[in-house]
Motif scaffolding. Structure first.
Motif, PDB file in Angstrom:
ATOM      1  N   TRP A 114      -9.113   8.096   0.994  1.00  0.00           N
ATOM      2  CA  TRP A 114     -10.409   7.660   0.507  1.00  0.00           C
ATOM      3  C   TRP A 114     -10.562   6.157   0.661  1.00  0.00           C
ATOM      4  O   TRP A 114     -11.619   5.652   1.020  1.00  0.00           O
ATOM      5  CB  TRP A 114     -10.568   8.078  -0.959  1.00  0.00           C
ATOM      6  N   ALA A 115      -9.483   5.447   0.365  1.00  0.00           N
ATOM      7  CA  ALA A 115      -9.546   3.988   0.429  1.00  0.00           C
ATOM      8  C   ALA A 115      -9.457   3.471   1.852  1.00  0.00           C
ATOM      9  O   ALA A 115      -9.658   2.283   2.105  1.00  0.00           O
ATOM     10  CB  ALA A 115      -8.418   3.383  -0.409  1.00  0.00           C
ATOM     11  N   GLY A 116      -9.119   4.360   2.782  1.00  0.00           N
ATOM     12  CA  GLY A 116      -9.040   3.948   4.176  1.00  0.00           C
ATOM     13  C   GLY A 116      -7.871   3.017   4.456  1.00  0.00           C
ATOM     14  O   GLY A 116      -7.971   2.101   5.282  1.00  0.00           O
ATOM     15  N   ILE A 117      -6.756   3.224   3.780  1.00  0.00           N
ATOM     16  CA  ILE A 117      -5.586   2.388   4.047  1.00  0.00           C
ATOM     17  C   ILE A 117      -5.081   2.727   5.449  1.00  0.00           C
ATOM     18  O   ILE A 117      -4.812   3.887   5.746  1.00  0.00           O
ATOM     19  CB  ILE A 117      -4.465   2.647   3.009  1.00  0.00           C
ATOM     20  N   PRO A 118      -4.974   1.721   6.314  1.00  0.00           N
ATOM     21  CA  PRO A 118      -4.620   2.022   7.712  1.00  0.00           C
ATOM     22  C   PRO A 118      -3.192   2.537   7.850  1.00  0.00           C
ATOM     23  O   PRO A 118      -2.301   2.162   7.081  1.00  0.00           O
ATOM     24  CB  PRO A 118      -4.785   0.672   8.419  1.00  0.00           C
ATOM     25  N   GLU A 119      -3.016   3.403   8.851  1.00  0.00           N
ATOM     26  CA  GLU A 119      -1.690   3.960   9.098  1.00  0.00           C
ATOM     27  C   GLU A 119      -1.089   3.501  10.409  1.00  0.00           C
ATOM     28  O   GLU A 119       0.068   3.792  10.703  1.00  0.00           O
ATOM     29  CB  GLU A 119      -1.764   5.494   9.079  1.00  0.00           C
ATOM     30  N   ASP A 120      -1.881   2.799  11.205  1.00  0.00           N
ATOM     31  CA  ASP A 120      -1.350   2.365  12.508  1.00  0.00           C
ATOM     32  C   ASP A 120      -0.341   1.231  12.311  1.00  0.00           C
ATOM     33  O   ASP A 120      -0.409   0.471  11.340  1.00  0.00           O
ATOM     34  CB  ASP A 120      -2.498   1.901  13.418  1.00  0.00           C
ATOM     35  N   GLU A 121       0.571   1.122  13.251  1.00  0.00           N
ATOM     36  CA  GLU A 121       1.671   0.146  13.180  1.00  0.00           C
ATOM     37  C   GLU A 121       1.200  -1.268  12.864  1.00  0.00           C
ATOM     38  O   GLU A 121       1.799  -1.995  12.085  1.00  0.00           O
ATOM     39  CB  GLU A 121       2.416   0.108  14.515  1.00  0.00           C
ATOM     40  N   GLU A 122       0.115  -1.630  13.539  1.00  0.00           N
ATOM     41  CA  GLU A 122      -0.391  -2.998  13.450  1.00  0.00           C
ATOM     42  C   GLU A 122      -0.879  -3.342  12.039  1.00  0.00           C
ATOM     43  O   GLU A 122      -0.650  -4.438  11.535  1.00  0.00           O
ATOM     44  CB  GLU A 122      -1.561  -3.114  14.440  1.00  0.00           C
ATOM     45  N   ASN A 123      -1.586  -2.403  11.412  1.00  0.00           N
ATOM     46  CA  ASN A 123      -2.328  -2.713  10.189  1.00  0.00           C
ATOM     47  C   ASN A 123      -1.818  -2.069   8.919  1.00  0.00           C
ATOM     48  O   ASN A 123      -2.316  -2.370   7.851  1.00  0.00           O
ATOM     49  CB  ASN A 123      -3.807  -2.305  10.354  1.00  0.00           C
ATOM     50  N   LYS A 124      -0.853  -1.185   9.059  1.00  0.00           N
ATOM     51  CA  LYS A 124      -0.397  -0.508   7.844  1.00  0.00           C
ATOM     52  C   LYS A 124       0.322  -1.512   6.937  1.00  0.00           C
ATOM     53  O   LYS A 124       0.847  -2.536   7.401  1.00  0.00           O
ATOM     54  CB  LYS A 124       0.532   0.656   8.205  1.00  0.00           C
ATOM     55  N   PRO A 125       0.342  -1.228   5.632  1.00  0.00           N
ATOM     56  CA  PRO A 125       0.980  -2.179   4.720  1.00  0.00           C
ATOM     57  C   PRO A 125       2.494  -2.241   4.940  1.00  0.00           C
ATOM     58  O   PRO A 125       3.145  -1.211   5.036  1.00  0.00           O
ATOM     59  CB  PRO A 125       0.660  -1.614   3.333  1.00  0.00           C
ATOM     60  N   ALA A 126       3.030  -3.451   4.995  1.00  0.00           N
ATOM     61  CA  ALA A 126       4.466  -3.614   5.176  1.00  0.00           C
ATOM     62  C   ALA A 126       5.162  -3.902   3.840  1.00  0.00           C
ATOM     63  O   ALA A 126       6.332  -3.603   3.657  1.00  0.00           O
ATOM     64  CB  ALA A 126       4.751  -4.747   6.157  1.00  0.00           C
ATOM     65  N   THR A 127       4.407  -4.520   2.942  1.00  0.00           N
ATOM     66  CA  THR A 127       4.961  -4.807   1.610  1.00  0.00           C
ATOM     67  C   THR A 127       4.012  -4.254   0.565  1.00  0.00           C
ATOM     68  O   THR A 127       2.796  -4.436   0.655  1.00  0.00           O
ATOM     69  CB  THR A 127       5.135  -6.318   1.378  1.00  0.00           C
ATOM     70  N   ILE A 128       4.589  -3.574  -0.416  1.00  0.00           N
ATOM     71  CA  ILE A 128       3.772  -2.876  -1.414  1.00  0.00           C
ATOM     72  C   ILE A 128       4.358  -3.134  -2.798  1.00  0.00           C
ATOM     73  O   ILE A 128       5.586  -3.146  -2.961  1.00  0.00           O
ATOM     74  CB  ILE A 128       3.770  -1.353  -1.139  1.00  0.00           C
ATOM     75  N   VAL A 129       3.492  -3.318  -3.786  1.00  0.00           N
ATOM     76  CA  VAL A 129       3.964  -3.348  -5.167  1.00  0.00           C
ATOM     77  C   VAL A 129       3.332  -2.178  -5.915  1.00  0.00           C
ATOM     78  O   VAL A 129       2.140  -1.929  -5.778  1.00  0.00           O
ATOM     79  CB  VAL A 129       3.662  -4.697  -5.872  1.00  0.00           C
ATOM     80  N   ASP A 130       4.152  -1.472  -6.640  1.00  0.00           N
ATOM     81  CA  ASP A 130       3.706  -0.332  -7.449  1.00  0.00           C
ATOM     82  C   ASP A 130       3.696  -0.834  -8.897  1.00  0.00           C
ATOM     83  O   ASP A 130       4.753  -1.029  -9.513  1.00  0.00           O
ATOM     84  CB  ASP A 130       4.694   0.828  -7.266  1.00  0.00           C
ATOM     85  N   VAL A 131       2.503  -1.077  -9.405  1.00  0.00           N
ATOM     86  CA  VAL A 131       2.356  -1.698 -10.722  1.00  0.00           C
ATOM     87  C   VAL A 131       2.284  -0.620 -11.786  1.00  0.00           C
ATOM     88  O   VAL A 131       1.345   0.154 -11.821  1.00  0.00           O
ATOM     89  CB  VAL A 131       1.074  -2.570 -10.744  1.00  0.00           C
ATOM     90  N   GLY A 132       3.303  -0.566 -12.635  1.00  0.00           N
ATOM     91  CA  GLY A 132       3.391   0.552 -13.578  1.00  0.00           C
ATOM     92  C   GLY A 132       3.975   1.727 -12.828  1.00  0.00           C
ATOM     93  O   GLY A 132       3.341   2.752 -12.662  1.00  0.00           O
ATOM     94  N   CYS A 133       5.212   1.563 -12.352  1.00  0.00           N
ATOM     95  CA  CYS A 133       5.791   2.465 -11.352  1.00  0.00           C
ATOM     96  C   CYS A 133       6.435   3.709 -11.935  1.00  0.00           C
ATOM     97  O   CYS A 133       6.837   4.600 -11.178  1.00  0.00           O
ATOM     98  CB  CYS A 133       6.811   1.723 -10.505  1.00  0.00           C
ATOM     99  N   GLY A 134       6.587   3.772 -13.257  1.00  0.00           N
ATOM    100  CA  GLY A 134       7.248   4.942 -13.826  1.00  0.00           C
ATOM    101  C   GLY A 134       8.665   5.037 -13.300  1.00  0.00           C
ATOM    102  O   GLY A 134       9.387   4.043 -13.267  1.00  0.00           O
ATOM    103  N   ILE A 135       9.045   6.243 -12.859  1.00  0.00           N
ATOM    104  CA  ILE A 135      10.382   6.394 -12.293  1.00  0.00           C
ATOM    105  C   ILE A 135      10.334   6.361 -10.767  1.00  0.00           C
ATOM    106  O   ILE A 135      11.225   6.844 -10.095  1.00  0.00           O
ATOM    107  CB  ILE A 135      11.109   7.651 -12.813  1.00  0.00           C
TER     108      ILE A 135
END
Lengths: 357, 122
Positions: A114-135
C-alpha cells in the motif's frame, strides 16, 4: 473532525478539537494541557496522560508500565501467537480456518504494498528501524525481504533479549539487532534509516508530535516512515468529544494495555502535517482486521492459553481480559487503526489506520 | 552487541553535541562465529564510521584493524576476514557504552544495550 494537531490528544471532553477553540471542560479527573500549534506549524508539544477513574500515569510511570507489561506477558503472547505482535490482515469477517500467523505476515506485506515501498535493488531500503519491535517479528521479516540491516528498539529488556535469541535461531544476527531504547529519544544520528517502521507501537507513545518528529529525524533523505497505529474514530462535525460510554471503554483498554490517551485519524494526519510532513495519505483497513481480536480470544481460551494465563501475573491477565473490550471497541466503530503516507523533503511518510466501523 | 551496532549508536542526552562515538567498557566479551559474507562487508563499509570502528576494535582487544582503509583493501580476503571478525563476531555481552561528552554510562546486559534516558536527560 478533531482538527487540532495535538500530541497525545485526549478523548475526554476537555479540549475542543476544531477551529482553534481551546475550552477545557472535564467531567473526569483528567489533566491535559493543550497548546495549539501556531500557523507555522510550530506550537509547543502537548503531553496528555491517560486518566482512569481519576488515576493518571506520568510518562516515566507509563514507560515503566509498558516495559513491565511486555516483560511479563511477552512470553505468553509468543506462545499463543508467535513472533508477531500486531493485527492480522483478513479478507473476510470469518476467522475460521485462517492461519493467524499468515494473516500477521500478510499485514506487513499489505502495508508495504500500500505504501509503495520499492523492492528493486536500487531503491529498496537498506537500513531499517523497527520502532516498538516487540520480539522482532517485523524486524526479521523486513530484513529478509529487503536484505536490509535492521535495528529494533523496545522499552522491554526481556523482549530485546528474546528478540536477539530468536534472531540468532533464525540465522539473521548479522543483519538484525535489538536495543532497549525510547522511541521518543532514539540513540541514532539524524537520517540513519531508509525505512522507519512502527507497527502498532504508536499507541504507547505519550507525545504523538514528539514521536512523529523523532521518526522523521532518524529518516534518511528520500527515506520513508510507515506507521500502523490504533486511533479512536473521528469525531462528527458537531461533536466535541466521544460519548461517555466510548470514553469509558477506551479508559479500560488504556489502563490494561498501558496506553496513553488516543488520537483520531484526523488528529494524526494533522500532527503529521504540522511536523512538516506532506501528502499524508491514510486508509481505512478496519474491515480487514475485524476477525483478529475474536481470534485472539479463541486462542487465549484454548487449553494452552488458559494454562498460560493461570501462571501469568495480574498484569497479563488484565491484558487478556481487555481483549473483550477491544472486540467491543471495533464492533462499535470506536477503535480505528491508521495508515498514512507522507513525502517531505524527499522523505515519505506512511501512516496506516485500521479503522473499524 | 557487535561493533556493527556500536557504530550506529549515539548519546542523545539533551544538549549533548558530541555524543558519538560512545566508548566501550568491557566486562564480558564473547566470540560467536558467523558466516563470512564479503558482499555484505563491501556493502556495509561505506556506511561505517571507520575511525570509530577502529577505536572500538582496540577497546575490545583487537589491534588488527587499520586506522585507514583504501577501498582496494576490500578485495583482499585476509583484510576482509579481520574486518568480518571485528565487525560481526565479537560481542560485548556485559559492559557499558559511555558518552564521550557527559561520561554517562549506558549498560550493556546479555548483549543488549540499554539506551533509555532518564527524565532529566530529555
Amino acid at each position: 473532525m478533531a482538527t487540532l494537531a495535538l500530541s497525545g490528544c485526549s478523548y475526554s471532553p476537555c479540549w475542543a478539537g476544531c477551529a482553534g477553540k481551546s475550552t477545557f471542560q472535564s467531567k473526569r479527573k483528567l489533566t491535559v494541557s493543550v497548546a495549539k500549534p501556531s500557523s507555522a506549524g510550530g506550537g509547543s508539544s502537548v503531553t496528555a496522560v491517560c486518566a482512569v477513574g481519576g488515576k493518571q500515569r506520568s510518562v516515566p510511570e507509563l514507560n515503566e508500565g509498558i516495559a513491565t507489561f511486555y516483560n511479563e506477558s511477552s512470553g505468553l503472547w509468543e506462545e499463543i501467537w508467535g513472533e508477531h505482535m500486531h493485527h492480522g490482515y483478513y479478507d473476510s469477517e470469518s476467522s475460521e480456518n485462517v492461519n493467524h500467523i499468515e494473516a500477521q505476515i500478510r499485514m506487513i506485506d499489505e502495508c508495504l504494498k500500500w505504501a509503495g515501498i520499492p523492492e528493486d535493488e536500487e531503491n529498496k531500503p537498506a537500513t531499517i528501524v523497527d520502532v516498538g519491535c516487540g520480539i522482532g517479528g517485523s524486524s526479521r521479516y523486513l530484513s529478509e525481504k529487503y536484505k536490509a540491516n535492521v535495528k529494533g528498539i523496545t522499552l522491554s529488556p526481556i523482549q530485546a533479549q528474546r528478540a536477539t535469541a530468536l534472531t540468532a535461531e533464525q540465522g539473521l544476527s548479522n543483519s538484525v539487532s535489538f536495543l532497549v531504547a525510547d522511541a521518543l529519544n532514539q540513540p541514532f544520528a539524524d537520517g540513519e534509516f531508509d525505512l522507519v517502521w512502527s507497527m502498532e507501537s504508536g499507541e504507547h507513545m505519550p507525545d504523538k508530535r514528539k514521536f512523529l518528529q523523532e521518526l522523521v529525524r532518524v529518516t534518511a533523505p528520500n527515506g520513508r516512515v510507515l506507521i500502523v497505529t490504533w486511533c479512536h474514530r473521528d469525531l462528527k462535525p458537531q461533536e466535541l468529544s466521544l460519548t461517555p460510554d466510548e470514553m469509558e471503554l477506551l479508559d479500560k483498554i488504556c489502563d490494561s494495555y498501558y496506553l496513553p490517551a488516543w488520537c483520531s485519524p484526523a488528529d494524526y494526519v494533522e500532527i503529521a502535517q504540522s511536523v512538516g510532513l506532506k501528502d499524508v495519505k491514510s486508509a481505512d483497513w478496519s474491515e480487514f482486521v475485524t476477525p483478529f481480536w475474536p481470534a485472539v480470544m479463541v486462542s487465549a481460551l484454548s487449553f494452552k492459553g488458559l494454562a498460560g494465563l493461570a501462571k501469568a501475573g495480574w498484569t497479563t491477565i488484565k491484558g487478556a481480559l481487555a481483549m473483550g473490550l477491544m472486540v467491543q471497541g471495533y464492533q462499535r466503530g470506536l477503535i480505528k487503526c491508521l495508515v498514512g503516507n507522507k513525502p517531505d523533503l524527499g522523505k515519505s511518510f506512511h501512516m496506516k489506520m485500521l479503522e473499524n466501523r | 552487541m557487535r561493533l556493527l551496532t556500536h557504530n550506529m549508536l549515539t548519546c542523545n542526552i539533551k544538549g549533548v553535541t558530541k555524543g558519538f562515538p560512545l566508548s566501550i567498557e568491557v566486562q564480558k566479551l564473547e566470540t560467536k562465529e558467523t558466516d563470512f559474507n564479503p558482499d555484505f562487508l563491501k556493502n556495509i563499509f561505506p556506511k561505517l564510521e571507520w575511525k570509530a570502528f577502529h577505536d572500538a576494535a582496540l577497546s575490545v582487544g583487537l589491534n588488527d584493524i587499520p586506522e585507514q582503509v583504501d577501498p582496494v583493501m576490500l578485495e583482499d580476503s585476509e583484510f576482509l576476514q579481520k574486518f568480518h571478525h571485528a565487525l560481526l563476531e565479537v560481542h560485548l555481552e556485559e559492559g557499558a557504552l559511555i558518552c564521550p561528552e557527559t561520561g554517562r554510562r549506558f549498560p550493556v546486559s546479555k548483549g543488549v544495550p540499554n539506551m533509555l534516558l532518564h527524565e532529566d536527560e530529555v
